[in-house]
Design a protein around this motif. Structure first.
Motif, short mmCIF file in Angstrom:
data_model
loop_
_atom_site.label_atom_id
_atom_site.label_comp_id
_atom_site.label_asym_id
_atom_site.label_seq_id
_atom_site.Cartn_x
_atom_site.Cartn_y
_atom_site.Cartn_z
N ILE A 1 33.18 -10.47 114.99
CA ILE A 1 33.33 -9.29 115.84
C ILE A 1 34.40 -8.43 115.19
N ASP A 2 33.96 -7.57 114.28
CA ASP A 2 34.87 -6.84 113.42
C ASP A 2 34.55 -5.35 113.41
N GLY A 3 34.91 -4.68 112.33
CA GLY A 3 34.68 -3.25 112.24
C GLY A 3 33.23 -2.85 112.32
N VAL A 4 32.35 -3.65 111.72
CA VAL A 4 30.92 -3.34 111.78
C VAL A 4 30.42 -3.42 113.22
N PHE A 5 30.86 -4.44 113.93
CA PHE A 5 30.47 -4.57 115.34
C PHE A 5 30.95 -3.35 116.12
N LEU A 6 32.17 -2.90 115.85
CA LEU A 6 32.70 -1.73 116.54
C LEU A 6 31.87 -0.49 116.22
N ASP A 7 31.44 -0.36 114.97
CA ASP A 7 30.59 0.78 114.60
C ASP A 7 29.26 0.73 115.36
N VAL A 8 28.69 -0.46 115.47
CA VAL A 8 27.44 -0.62 116.21
C VAL A 8 27.66 -0.29 117.68
N LEU A 9 28.75 -0.79 118.25
CA LEU A 9 29.07 -0.54 119.65
C LEU A 9 29.17 0.96 119.92
N ALA A 10 29.88 1.67 119.06
CA ALA A 10 30.04 3.11 119.24
C ALA A 10 28.71 3.84 119.10
N ALA A 11 27.90 3.43 118.11
CA ALA A 11 26.62 4.09 117.87
C ALA A 11 25.68 3.92 119.06
#
Length: 221
Positions: A33-43
């Protein structure tokens, strides 16, 4: 009478190993649960259309559940079978949508073909896969890593730990979106007016209106 002692012992050992293997696979996800997950969450949170979930086989079954969980917690989501997408259903996906594509290997032919079609239309794709360097991952805008060290069955073949990992990652995304949007019990109740959840969240009056003449519940969630 045949002696099943040895078979029983092997079965119990396999059952315990399966639980331990799947538990380890799930625990490993927390570290991703890292930066990529945060990018997906925001998208997904900022998506103006629908999150369209797709998959094939066991991954498709998991995808249906992920889509249902997202829809019931405030994220407009639907499921399109990857094979159906190649026979016209891809037309339901618009440029306002985002697609979440599930494939444990990242090489499922139909899922990759669908993702390629979407990429050609500039529609964002989130790959949920254990193959970070797979065809699906290369086609995707984002990749959520659901790699497992092995499947839980004794043959290391049946989709078990991998499908559990995908299911849990989907739940993690749904829960993160609930927190992102400050989705409340009242919001949840609006999507679940019937059954035990509806009665508990909305009260007996609305529950009675939705039940039959004897006040019985329509069903449980």
């Amino acid at each position: 009478m045949p002696d099943h002692t040895a078979g029983t012992a092997r079965g119990l050992a396999a059952a315990r190993t399966a639980i331990e293997t799947e538990a380890a696979a799930v625990l490993a996800l927390a570290g991703r649960i890292d930066g990529v997950f945060l990018d997906v969450l925001a998208a997904v949170a900022q998506c103006e259309g629908h999150l369209v979930v797709t998959g094939l086989g066991k991954s498709g079954l998991v995808g249906r559940k992920i889509a249902a969980t997202l829809a019931s917690t405030g994220t407009p989501a639907t499921f399109i079978h990857a094979a159906d997408a190649l026979h016209g259903d891809s037309g339901a996906v618009t440029r306002r949508d985002i697609v979440l594509a599930l494939s444990a290997s990242g090489e499922t032919a139909e899922v990759c073909a669908f993702a390629r079609m979407l990429a050609e239309r500039d529609i964002p794709v989130i790959a949920m896969t254990g193959g970070e360097k797979s065809t699906l991952a290369r086609l995707a805008t984002y990749t959520l890593d659901t790699m497992v060290l092995r499947e839980a069955d004794p043959l290391n073949l049946a989709p078990t730990a991998s499908t559990t990992a995908a299911l849990v990652m989907g739940d993690a995304l749904a829960c993160a979106l609930v927190a992102w949007r400050d989705f409340t019990q009242t919001d949840f109740a609006r999507f679940h007016p019937s059954g035990a959840l509806g009665r508990r969240l909305l009260g007996d009056e609305l529950g009675d209106e939705l039940g039959d003449e004897d006040g019985e519940e329509l069903g449980d969630d």
